[in-house]
Design a protein around this motif. Structure first.
Motif, PDB file in Angstrom:
ATOM      1  N   ILE A 136       0.828  -1.203   0.000  1.00 26.08           N
ATOM      2  CA  ILE A 136       0.000   0.000   0.000  1.00 26.08           C
ATOM      3  C   ILE A 136       0.865   1.257   0.000  1.00 26.08           C
ATOM      4  CG2 ILE A 136      -1.665   1.335   1.332  1.00 26.08           C
ATOM      5  CD1 ILE A 136      -2.882  -1.300   2.274  1.00 26.08           C
ATOM      6  N   ALA A 137       1.903   1.277   0.830  1.00 27.19           N
ATOM      7  CA  ALA A 137       2.771   2.456   0.896  1.00 27.19           C
ATOM      8  C   ALA A 137       3.459   2.710  -0.437  1.00 27.19           C
ATOM      9  CB  ALA A 137       3.805   2.287   2.007  1.00 27.19           C
ATOM     10  N   ASN A 138       3.935   1.644  -1.079  1.00 25.09           N
ATOM     11  CA  ASN A 138       4.580   1.812  -2.376  1.00 25.09           C
ATOM     12  C   ASN A 138       3.580   2.195  -3.462  1.00 25.09           C
ATOM     13  OD1 ASN A 138       7.506   1.312  -2.236  1.00 25.09           O
ATOM     14  ND2 ASN A 138       6.925  -0.698  -1.447  1.00 25.09           N
ATOM     15  N   LEU A 139       2.343   1.749  -3.309  1.00 24.66           N
ATOM     16  CA  LEU A 139       1.301   2.119  -4.260  1.00 24.66           C
ATOM     17  C   LEU A 139       0.930   3.592  -4.111  1.00 24.66           C
ATOM     18  CD1 LEU A 139      -0.858   1.130  -6.364  1.00 24.66           C
ATOM     19  CD2 LEU A 139      -2.375   0.790  -4.403  1.00 24.66           C
ATOM     20  N   MET A 140       0.804   4.050  -2.874  1.00 24.20           N
ATOM     21  CA  MET A 140       0.374   5.417  -2.616  1.00 24.20           C
ATOM     22  C   MET A 140       1.479   6.450  -2.832  1.00 24.20           C
ATOM     23  SD  MET A 140      -2.018   4.978   0.778  1.00 24.20           S
ATOM     24  CE  MET A 140      -2.498   6.700   0.704  1.00 24.20           C
ATOM     25  N   HIS A 141       2.725   6.007  -2.648  1.00 22.12           N
ATOM     26  CA  HIS A 141       3.855   6.947  -2.729  1.00 22.12           C
ATOM     27  C   HIS A 141       4.908   6.415  -3.704  1.00 22.12           C
ATOM     28  CE1 HIS A 141       2.140   8.910   0.822  1.00 22.12           C
ATOM     29  NE2 HIS A 141       2.021   7.708   1.355  1.00 22.12           N
ATOM     30  N   PRO A 142       4.599   6.373  -4.993  1.00 21.00           N
ATOM     31  CA  PRO A 142       5.522   5.811  -5.977  1.00 21.00           C
ATOM     32  C   PRO A 142       6.836   6.586  -6.098  1.00 21.00           C
ATOM     33  CG  PRO A 142       3.707   6.934  -7.072  1.00 21.00           C
ATOM     34  CD  PRO A 142       3.342   6.854  -5.628  1.00 21.00           C
ATOM     35  N   ASP A 143       6.838   7.827  -5.612  1.00 22.88           N
ATOM     36  CA  ASP A 143       8.046   8.658  -5.700  1.00 22.88           C
ATOM     37  C   ASP A 143       8.906   8.559  -4.442  1.00 22.88           C
ATOM     38  OD1 ASP A 143       5.997   9.852  -4.235  1.00 22.88           O
ATOM     39  OD2 ASP A 143       6.771  11.871  -4.585  1.00 22.88           O
ATOM     40  N   LYS A 144       8.477   7.775  -3.460  1.00 17.57           N
ATOM     41  CA  LYS A 144       9.215   7.631  -2.210  1.00 17.57           C
ATOM     42  C   LYS A 144       9.919   6.284  -2.139  1.00 17.57           C
ATOM     43  CE  LYS A 144       7.365  11.452  -0.459  1.00 17.57           C
ATOM     44  NZ  LYS A 144       8.136  12.678  -0.167  1.00 17.57           N
ATOM     45  N   ARG A 145      11.004   6.237  -1.367  1.00 15.55           N
ATOM     46  CA  ARG A 145      11.671   4.970  -1.087  1.00 15.55           C
ATOM     47  C   ARG A 145      11.108   4.448   0.231  1.00 15.55           C
ATOM     48  NH1 ARG A 145      15.695   2.893   2.082  1.00 15.55           N
ATOM     49  NH2 ARG A 145      16.912   1.158   1.210  1.00 15.55           N
TER      50      ARG A 145
ATOM     51  N   ALA B 254      -1.227  -8.682  -8.239  1.00 16.84           N
ATOM     52  CA  ALA B 254      -1.689  -7.519  -9.001  1.00 16.84           C
ATOM     53  C   ALA B 254      -3.197  -7.323  -8.857  1.00 16.84           C
ATOM     54  CB  ALA B 254      -1.304  -7.666 -10.468  1.00 16.84           C
ATOM     55  N   SER B 255      -3.956  -8.399  -8.974  1.00 17.06           N
ATOM     56  CA  SER B 255      -5.410  -8.287  -8.877  1.00 17.06           C
ATOM     57  C   SER B 255      -5.843  -7.862  -7.480  1.00 17.06           C
ATOM     58  CB  SER B 255      -6.075  -9.621  -9.238  1.00 17.06           C
ATOM     59  OG  SER B 255      -5.877  -9.926 -10.598  1.00 17.06           O
ATOM     60  N   GLU B 256      -5.203  -8.420  -6.469  1.00 17.72           N
ATOM     61  CA  GLU B 256      -5.572  -8.070  -5.091  1.00 17.72           C
ATOM     62  C   GLU B 256      -5.149  -6.653  -4.748  1.00 17.72           C
ATOM     63  OE1 GLU B 256      -7.490 -10.170  -2.997  1.00 17.72           O
ATOM     64  OE2 GLU B 256      -7.695 -10.939  -5.043  1.00 17.72           O
TER      65      GLU B 256
ATOM     66  N   ALA C 104      -4.806   3.447 -10.229  1.00 13.33           N
ATOM     67  CA  ALA C 104      -3.584   2.663 -10.368  1.00 13.33           C
ATOM     68  C   ALA C 104      -3.555   1.970 -11.716  1.00 13.33           C
ATOM     69  CB  ALA C 104      -3.482   1.641  -9.240  1.00 13.33           C
ATOM     70  N   ASP C 105      -2.673   2.427 -12.599  1.00 14.97           N
ATOM     71  CA  ASP C 105      -2.512   1.759 -13.887  1.00 14.97           C
ATOM     72  C   ASP C 105      -1.609   0.551 -13.699  1.00 14.97           C
ATOM     73  OD1 ASP C 105       0.296   2.600 -14.106  1.00 14.97           O
ATOM     74  OD2 ASP C 105      -0.510   4.580 -14.553  1.00 14.97           O
ATOM     75  N   PRO C 106      -1.540  -0.334 -14.687  1.00 11.34           N
ATOM     76  CA  PRO C 106      -0.735  -1.556 -14.546  1.00 11.34           C
ATOM     77  C   PRO C 106       0.721  -1.294 -14.180  1.00 11.34           C
ATOM     78  CG  PRO C 106      -2.187  -1.748 -16.439  1.00 11.34           C
ATOM     79  CD  PRO C 106      -2.319  -0.341 -15.940  1.00 11.34           C
ATOM     80  N   GLU C 107       1.310  -0.226 -14.705  1.00 11.19           N
ATOM     81  CA  GLU C 107       2.711   0.062 -14.411  1.00 11.19           C
ATOM     82  C   GLU C 107       2.891   0.478 -12.952  1.00 11.19           C
ATOM     83  OE1 GLU C 107       6.786   0.567 -14.653  1.00 11.19           O
ATOM     84  OE2 GLU C 107       5.356  -0.571 -15.879  1.00 11.19           O
ATOM     85  N   ARG C 108       1.970   1.253 -12.446  1.00  8.91           N
ATOM     86  CA  ARG C 108       2.055   1.660 -11.032  1.00  8.91           C
ATOM     87  C   ARG C 108       1.899   0.451 -10.124  1.00  8.91           C
ATOM     88  NH1 ARG C 108      -1.132   6.864  -8.419  1.00  8.91           N
ATOM     89  NH2 ARG C 108      -0.383   6.633  -6.261  1.00  8.91           N
ATOM     90  N   LEU C 109       1.003  -0.448 -10.468  1.00  6.42           N
ATOM     91  CA  LEU C 109       0.841  -1.681  -9.695  1.00  6.42           C
ATOM     92  C   LEU C 109       2.110  -2.515  -9.756  1.00  6.42           C
ATOM     93  CD1 LEU C 109      -2.764  -2.710 -10.810  1.00  6.42           C
ATOM     94  CD2 LEU C 109      -2.117  -1.881  -8.542  1.00  6.42           C
ATOM     95  N   ARG C 110       2.669  -2.630 -10.945  1.00  7.10           N
ATOM     96  CA  ARG C 110       3.876  -3.452 -11.124  1.00  7.10           C
ATOM     97  C   ARG C 110       5.017  -2.936 -10.269  1.00  7.10           C
ATOM     98  NH1 ARG C 110       8.575  -3.494 -13.085  1.00  7.10           N
ATOM     99  NH2 ARG C 110       8.413  -1.325 -13.776  1.00  7.10           N
ATOM    100  N   ARG C 111       5.215  -1.619 -10.263  1.00  2.00           N
ATOM    101  CA  ARG C 111       6.312  -1.035  -9.491  1.00  2.00           C
ATOM    102  C   ARG C 111       6.107  -1.248  -7.992  1.00  2.00           C
ATOM    103  NH1 ARG C 111       5.689   3.510 -12.908  1.00  2.00           N
ATOM    104  NH2 ARG C 111       4.818   4.694 -11.147  1.00  2.00           N
TER     105      ARG C 111
END
Length: 278
Positions: free
Chosen positions: A46-55, A178-180, A192-199
């Motif tokens: 969730i954190a990586n999904l919500m904050h794609p620009d953060k480590r 990915a689905s969950e 969330a597009d597929p690339e954002r989910l993948r990352r």
């Protein structure tokens, strides 16, 4: 006397561990599970999904998704709203929006056994069958959260039909992450597009989390001053109980909680015990 004064002062200053007694706001989302059910992994997803620009790492995960069992009331109040908060608490009617993670209790028992050895709460030679008996009977150190069945049922039977409740099965998250994760994104209102989910999935992989644990174990509150030879991050697998949990232990868990397990989709491998039979 002195101890009591210290407790009062800590409570007044908001430095007490939040636990169950923290202020809940209408825009909160609670991430709930019984211990060792995949909550930390889900926090990272969730954190990586919500904050794609953060480590996202163990050194800052408490900033993004704090844990009520390790953070103070003051820390939770300082968390920017809307908050996502992790907890292991049994049902609390105050929680406005809840994601609940459930995991096969036969796997939970094994994972919790290793966790308690890591925390030196039990000795390495503590018999596994005795531990499972403690697990089923509610004699673990975490008894305040209820047994697995008490915790799960308290949420499942009160909230499962509501739109502000999302049930996640750990096994489903492993099978199709990915689905969950997309279900989580929709529930949280995140585009969330597929690339954002993948990352997000890549940055939350078990391998990467194990690397982070090795590098940051002495900095994260949950692993600081704990044993290093037993990892906190597991293998992100399901069904390990089939090879590692003795048959009598499997029977005891299924006899105690078989009805709830079946309702949740977990297949039983032992014959049900008929009421009144010996």
């Amino acid at each position: 006397m002195i101890y009591g004064i210290r407790v009062v002062i800590r409570n007044l200053l908001g430095l007490d561990t939040a636990g169950r007694n923290f202020a809940v706001y209408p825009d909160d989302t609670l991430l709930v599970s019984y211990p060792r059910s995949g909550n930390t992994w889900t926090r990272f997803l969730i954190a990586n999904l919500m904050h794609p620009d953060k480590r996202i790492s163990f050194t800052n995960i408490e900033k993004f998704i704090p844990d009520t069992s390790s953070q103070s009331n003051r820390a939770l109040k300082r968390t920017p709203r809307p908050r996502i908060i992790k907890t292991h608490e049994y049902f609390d009617h105050r929680y406005p929006k809840t994601i609940y993670i459930v995991r096969d209790p036969r796997d939970v028992a094994l994972s919790y056994y290793d966790f308690q050895r890591k925390y030196r709460q039990i000795e390495d030679d503590y018999p596994l069958d005795r531990y499972v008996d403690d697990f089923v009977s509610g004699r673990l150190i975490s008894a305040g959260w209820g047994t697995w069945a008490e915790n799960v049922a308290s949420w499942f039977y009160t909230r499962s039909q509501r739109n502000d409740f999302l049930l996640l099965c750990y096994e489903d998250v492993i099978k199709d992450t990915a689905s969950e994760l997309l279900r989580i994104a929709v529930f949280l209102g995140i585009e969330a597009d597929p690339e954002r989910l993948r990352r997000a999935i890549e940055r939350s992989s078990a391998d990467r989390m194990r690397e982070l644990e090795q590098a940051e174990a002495d900095q994260w509150i949950a692993t600081k001053n704990r044993r290093k030879d037993i990892p906190f991050v597991g293998g992100a697998k399901s069904g390990g109980w089939r090879a590692s949990l003795p048959a009598p232990c499997v029977r005891q868990i299924e006899a105690a909680w078989g009805e709830l397990m079946t309702t949740l989709g977990y297949e039983l491998i032992t014959a049900p015990v008929l009421r009144g039979s010996r």
